[in-house]
Motif scaffolding. Structure first.
Motif, PDB file in Angstrom:
ATOM      1  N   GLU A 296     -20.467  28.760   7.682  1.00 20.98           N
ATOM      2  CA  GLU A 296     -20.218  27.846   6.563  1.00 20.98           C
ATOM      3  C   GLU A 296     -19.534  26.566   7.066  1.00 20.98           C
ATOM      4  N   THR A 297     -19.749  25.487   6.328  1.00 20.39           N
ATOM      5  CA  THR A 297     -18.952  24.281   6.549  1.00 20.39           C
ATOM      6  C   THR A 297     -18.152  24.049   5.280  1.00 20.39           C
ATOM      7  N   LEU A 298     -16.851  24.083   5.424  1.00 20.64           N
ATOM      8  CA  LEU A 298     -15.974  24.031   4.261  1.00 20.64           C
ATOM      9  C   LEU A 298     -15.126  22.758   4.276  1.00 20.64           C
ATOM     10  N   ILE A 299     -14.886  22.239   3.086  1.00 24.04           N
ATOM     11  CA  ILE A 299     -14.057  21.041   2.918  1.00 24.04           C
ATOM     12  C   ILE A 299     -12.785  21.453   2.184  1.00 24.04           C
ATOM     13  N   TYR A 300     -11.646  21.102   2.769  1.00 24.67           N
ATOM     14  CA  TYR A 300     -10.351  21.414   2.187  1.00 24.67           C
ATOM     15  C   TYR A 300      -9.674  20.107   1.765  1.00 24.67           C
ATOM     16  N   VAL A 301      -9.285  20.024   0.510  1.00 26.12           N
ATOM     17  CA  VAL A 301      -8.526  18.885   0.001  1.00 26.12           C
ATOM     18  C   VAL A 301      -7.074  19.316  -0.131  1.00 26.12           C
ATOM     19  N   CYS A 302      -6.185  18.658   0.610  1.00 22.80           N
ATOM     20  CA  CYS A 302      -4.796  19.100   0.718  1.00 22.80           C
ATOM     21  C   CYS A 302      -3.829  17.963   0.391  1.00 22.80           C
ATOM     22  N   ILE A 303      -2.621  18.354   0.000  1.00 25.19           N
ATOM     23  CA  ILE A 303      -1.504  17.414  -0.170  1.00 25.19           C
ATOM     24  C   ILE A 303      -0.316  17.994   0.579  1.00 25.19           C
ATOM     25  N   GLU A 304       0.160  17.272   1.597  1.00 21.33           N
ATOM     26  CA  GLU A 304       1.247  17.747   2.460  1.00 21.33           C
ATOM     27  C   GLU A 304       0.976  19.164   2.971  1.00 21.33           C
ATOM     28  N   GLY A 305      -0.283  19.406   3.370  1.00 22.43           N
ATOM     29  CA  GLY A 305      -0.658  20.674   3.972  1.00 22.43           C
ATOM     30  C   GLY A 305      -0.975  21.788   3.008  1.00 22.43           C
TER      31      GLY A 305
ATOM     32  N   HIS B 112       0.846  -1.204   0.000  1.00 24.04           N
ATOM     33  CA  HIS B 112       0.000   0.000   0.000  1.00 24.04           C
ATOM     34  C   HIS B 112       0.883   1.256   0.000  1.00 24.04           C
ATOM     35  N   LEU B 113       1.965   1.201   0.751  1.00 20.52           N
ATOM     36  CA  LEU B 113       2.848   2.362   0.872  1.00 20.52           C
ATOM     37  C   LEU B 113       3.466   2.733  -0.464  1.00 20.52           C
ATOM     38  N   THR B 114       3.723   1.727  -1.303  1.00 19.92           N
ATOM     39  CA  THR B 114       4.315   2.037  -2.611  1.00 19.92           C
ATOM     40  C   THR B 114       3.325   2.790  -3.497  1.00 19.92           C
ATOM     41  N   LEU B 115       2.052   2.442  -3.397  1.00 21.34           N
ATOM     42  CA  LEU B 115       1.033   3.199  -4.141  1.00 21.34           C
ATOM     43  C   LEU B 115       0.876   4.607  -3.571  1.00 21.34           C
ATOM     44  N   PHE B 116       0.886   4.715  -2.235  1.00 23.56           N
ATOM     45  CA  PHE B 116       0.776   6.038  -1.613  1.00 23.56           C
ATOM     46  C   PHE B 116       1.930   6.944  -2.045  1.00 23.56           C
ATOM     47  N   ASN B 117       3.117   6.356  -2.164  1.00 23.42           N
ATOM     48  CA  ASN B 117       4.301   7.155  -2.508  1.00 23.42           C
ATOM     49  C   ASN B 117       4.320   7.584  -3.967  1.00 23.42           C
ATOM     50  N   ASN B 118       3.658   6.831  -4.837  1.00 21.71           N
ATOM     51  CA  ASN B 118       3.685   7.130  -6.270  1.00 21.71           C
ATOM     52  C   ASN B 118       2.489   7.951  -6.733  1.00 21.71           C
ATOM     53  N   LEU B 119       1.426   7.949  -5.959  1.00 21.77           N
ATOM     54  CA  LEU B 119       0.214   8.675  -6.321  1.00 21.77           C
ATOM     55  C   LEU B 119      -0.080   9.718  -5.246  1.00 21.77           C
ATOM     56  N   ASN B 120      -0.938  10.649  -5.530  1.00 22.87           N
ATOM     57  CA  ASN B 120      -1.267  11.675  -4.543  1.00 22.87           C
ATOM     58  C   ASN B 120      -1.882  11.050  -3.292  1.00 22.87           C
ATOM     59  N   TYR B 121      -1.485  11.569  -2.138  1.00 19.22           N
ATOM     60  CA  TYR B 121      -2.081  11.169  -0.862  1.00 19.22           C
ATOM     61  C   TYR B 121      -2.738  12.420  -0.274  1.00 19.22           C
ATOM     62  N   TYR B 122      -4.029  12.336  -0.010  1.00 22.12           N
ATOM     63  CA  TYR B 122      -4.812  13.522   0.330  1.00 22.12           C
ATOM     64  C   TYR B 122      -5.108  13.619   1.820  1.00 22.12           C
ATOM     65  N   GLU B 123      -4.940  14.830   2.351  1.00 21.52           N
ATOM     66  CA  GLU B 123      -5.498  15.147   3.668  1.00 21.52           C
ATOM     67  C   GLU B 123      -6.777  15.932   3.408  1.00 21.52           C
ATOM     68  N   ILE B 124      -7.891  15.430   3.952  1.00 19.42           N
ATOM     69  CA  ILE B 124      -9.191  16.066   3.725  1.00 19.42           C
ATOM     70  C   ILE B 124      -9.691  16.607   5.059  1.00 19.42           C
ATOM     71  N   ALA B 125      -9.881  17.919   5.129  1.00 17.84           N
ATOM     72  CA  ALA B 125     -10.313  18.572   6.364  1.00 17.84           C
ATOM     73  C   ALA B 125     -11.706  19.160   6.182  1.00 17.84           C
TER      74      ALA B 125
ATOM     75  N   LYS C 268     -18.236  17.751  -4.582  1.00 17.32           N
ATOM     76  CA  LYS C 268     -17.225  18.644  -5.158  1.00 17.32           C
ATOM     77  C   LYS C 268     -15.839  18.326  -4.618  1.00 17.32           C
ATOM     78  N   ALA C 269     -15.776  17.961  -3.339  1.00 16.01           N
ATOM     79  CA  ALA C 269     -14.480  17.612  -2.758  1.00 16.01           C
ATOM     80  C   ALA C 269     -13.924  16.345  -3.396  1.00 16.01           C
ATOM     81  N   LEU C 270     -14.777  15.354  -3.579  1.00 18.50           N
ATOM     82  CA  LEU C 270     -14.329  14.098  -4.190  1.00 18.50           C
ATOM     83  C   LEU C 270     -13.928  14.314  -5.645  1.00 18.50           C
ATOM     84  N   ASP C 271     -14.571  15.261  -6.304  1.00 16.22           N
ATOM     85  CA  ASP C 271     -14.190  15.575  -7.679  1.00 16.22           C
ATOM     86  C   ASP C 271     -12.791  16.175  -7.753  1.00 16.22           C
ATOM     87  N   GLN C 272     -12.330  16.770  -6.647  1.00 18.73           N
ATOM     88  CA  GLN C 272     -10.992  17.375  -6.628  1.00 18.73           C
ATOM     89  C   GLN C 272      -9.880  16.338  -6.482  1.00 18.73           C
ATOM     90  N   LEU C 273     -10.232  15.105  -6.122  1.00 18.28           N
ATOM     91  CA  LEU C 273      -9.208  14.084  -5.869  1.00 18.28           C
ATOM     92  C   LEU C 273      -8.640  13.590  -7.191  1.00 18.28           C
TER      93      LEU C 273
END
Length: 675
Positions: free
Chosen positions: A650-659, A594-607, A670-675
């Motif tokens: 408001e309730t806001l969703i933030y899609v982030c990569i390494e912050g 799993h880690l090899t896929l995480f390292n090669n593809l985007n890994y998202y932090e969703i807040a 809309k958030a899932l569309d950003q992935l």
């Protein structure tokens, strides 16, 4: 009841050890003082390892350990130690490695003869009485007459046991590439049984971590062939006799290639992992079969393996009393055709076709229920719609369950193990996450509260075992790894910060007390545990993922939330140490991959921040996005990802990569569309 013999095991809590408490053999539990006495008396040690649901362990007990002639020899010439492998996997790992080095194979009961200091020099699995007596007599004589020969062999073997456990610290962190992952899966797939699922062999084990990675790989790489293989395997397992169609839950493995006749023991760790796997597969496919498997398996755990305290018991035995009041494997689960006709009555023809009450489903004169056709296919044959068929089948299975209540139940192993509870907790979290049933979350919270209350020690560590309010063994790395993983998952579906705080605290404790400073891997035992002949470093993923692979995944997730702690660097080093194995042995390192896929593809932090954070979080969590971690708060949270994100009203969703975050959105879609 009066017993002719009682030995030291009467003081133990393990059901397996208690089963041997009235043997004429002077069994003792694994304790430092017992090993010290062996040295003082200069006697070799018999170390016999098994577990409560082990069929051949019971057979050997009856043939050998209940026999007075055998006991007389064992008591005179040896110190005799009985071990429950589920309570003491640290000891079991070492002597299983020794047995495999000596004989080329392994299994339980695991019987080893060792020097007084614990170094093994002879081993076997099940041994009939006459062979056992002969072997012990020869070993005793050899130990007395030629101890130097035995000591030399044991010393060489100990060196081998140490060497096979070494993990080299890799100084270069070359990233494992997507093309290498593809090659690994291609090599691995040569063993796939694409018609019946699983691997082209018998017996067939379910291997949840293998399928979990392949599901992740198939969705990440959009590989239709691998997805078809995963679905074939999950469907065939759900259709097979390995799944208890009457009472829910999975048995240990099938003895044949079509998942038909199981080894009938039911283990908590299998069922916890399979609940998680089928819930994820449902999220991807929306296949109602998978949803039904999750529901019935959780129902089984709730009904048969749940303690009033909120903890989960370990297993149900393969054996139960038959009509002749003799222990027989599978007696509780199999049916005669006459019984089925009588119980099911007017719907028998339908039931017979659905569950193959014919030569395909026959086993030793009885029937183990197995499907080989879809609901739609059977419904069409009998002129029913699928709903009508399901109603009839459900009614028939309920009648069988009612009748089965009058049979003698398999014996219950009612000890509670932290690591297995962690696996079941994770299963419940995933079931709630992807199926949305509030009852699953209620069970998960009850279990997590039990772990928090009973299994977390005042020192900051974990206990291993629990029974009747008592804990007697320190936790091993697998206890920490699975509990941390489950607590992170529970935080993601509740946004209750205490579960994340517990996960971080247990991670920090693990890094302090289990670390190997040379390789940066983690030992299986803590630095204050009683010394064994080896401190094991567990890296191979088996029926349960290795404790190091679970921890490496945990560390990566926690790095996304606590970037200053060094968790990411530690996870990367652990991965670098083992990744040379992946191309040729994907099956044995599937959870690492799993880690090899995480390292090669985007890994998202969703807040998610705002008053509707829980509702939006629930919608986001229901999507299968393994390369993500989800955090949320009503307002300003105490995680870096949640700070400066609150916008009143408001309730806001933030899609982030390494912050680094994309523009916030206000809907899960809309958030899932950003992935």
């Amino acid at each position: 009841m009066q017993h002719k013999y009682t030995n030291a095991l009467i003081e133990e809590s393990s059901p397996y050890l208690l089963q041997h408490a009235h043997n004429p053999v002077n069994w003792e539990a694994w304790k430092p003082e017992v090993l010290e006495r062996a040295k003082q008396e200069n006697k070799p040690i018999i170390i016999s390892i098994g577990y409560a649901a082990c069929h051949w362990c019971h057979v050997m007990e009856e043939e050998c350990f209940e026999d007075e002639e055998v006991a007389q020899l064992m008591n005179k010439e040896f110190i005799n130690i009985k071990i429950d492998r589920e309570e003491r996997p640290d000891v079991d790992q070492i002597y299983m490695d020794a047995l495999q080095m000596m004989t080329g194979s392994g299994g339980w009961p695991l019987n080893v003869v060792a020097l007084p200091d614990g170094k093994p020099f002879w081993g076997a699995t099940y041994v009939p009485k006459d062979n056992w007596l002969e072997a012990l007599q020869q070993l005793s004589t050899l130990y007395k007459k030629n101890p130097d020969k035995i000591i030399a062999y044991a010393t060489d073997l100990e060196r081998g046991i140490q060497e096979i456990n070494l993990v080299e610290a890799k100084t270069e962190h070359t990233k494992f590439k997507l093309q290498e992952i593809d090659t690994s899966v291609k090599n691995w797939s040569s063993a796939f049984d694409t018609f019946l699922g699983g691997y082209k062999r018998a017996p067939k084990f379910m291997m949840p971590n293998n399928l979990d990675f392949l599901l992740h790989y198939a969705t990440a790489r959009e590989d239709a062939d691998i997805m078809e293989y995963v679905n074939t395997t999950l469907t065939r397992m759900a259709y097979g006799g390995i799944f208890d169609h009457v009472g829910g839950g999975f048995s240990r493995y099938s003895v044949d290639t079509k998942w038909h006749v199981p080894h009938f023991e039911k283990m908590l760790y299998d069922n916890g992992q399979l609940v998680s796997l089928y819930a994820k597969a449902y999220a991807v496919t929306k296949n109602e079969l998978y949803k039904n498997v999750v529901s019935k398996t959780i129902g089984f755990v709730k009904e048969e393996l749940t303690d009033a305290s909120g903890g989960f018991y370990s297993s149900l035995d393969a054996d139960s009393l038959n009509e002749q009041k003799e222990l027989e494997e599978g007696a509780y689960y199999v049916w005669s055709e006459t019984e089925l006709k009588t119980i099911i009555n007017e719907d028998f023809d339908l039931f017979k076709d659905y569950f193959n009450i014919n030569s395909y489903g026959e086993w030793e004169g009885n029937y183990v229920l197995i499907r080989d056709k879809s609901t739609a296919e059977v419904a069409k044959k009998f002129g029913l719609d699928e709903h009508g068929l399901n109603v009839k089948i459900k009614g028939a299975l309920e009648r069988l369950k009612w009748v089965r209540k009058d049979r003698e139940k398999p014996r219950l192993d009612d000890k509670v193990l932290t690591s297995w509870n962690g696996l079941m907790l994770k299963g419940l979290v995933d079931a709630y996450r992807y199926l949305g049933d509030d009852d699953y979350l209620e069970m998960a919270l009850a279990n997590a509260t039990f772990i928090e209350r009973e299994m977390m020690a005042p020192t900051g560590g974990l206990y291993r075992n629990y029974k009747n309010g008592q804990r007697s063994i320190q936790g091993f790395l697998e206890d920490y790894a699975t509990t941390i993983e489950a607590f992170i998952g529970l935080y993601e579906v509740t946004f209750e910060h205490k579960w994340l705080a517990h996960a971080k605290q247990l991670t920090d404790y693990s890094l302090e007390h289990f670390s190997d400073p040379k390789s940066k891997m983690l030992f299986f035992t803590s630095d204050d545990a009683d010394a064994l002949i080896r401190r094991t470093i567990e890296v191979n993923d088996n029926v349960i993922s290795s404790s190091n692979s679970i921890m490496a995944n945990n560390l990566l997730k926690l790095h996304k939330l606590y970037s200053a702690e060094g968790y990411g660097e530690r996870s990367a080093q652990m991965l670098a140490n083992v990744q040379d194995n992946f191309v040729d042995n994907g099956q044995g390192f599937s959870n690492w991959m799993h880690l090899t896929l995480f390292n090669n593809l985007n890994y998202y932090e969703i807040a998610v921040v705002g008053k509707d954070h829980k509702q939006l979080g629930r919608e986001l969590a229901a999507a299968y996005v393994p390369n993500s971690i989800l955090v949320g708060s009503k307002d300003e949270g105490n995680l870096a990802l949640l700070q400066n994100r609150y916008n009143e009203g408001e309730t806001l969703i933030y899609v982030c990569i390494e912050g680094s975050c994309k523009l916030p959105v206000q809907s899960a879609k809309k958030a899932l569309d950003q992935l």
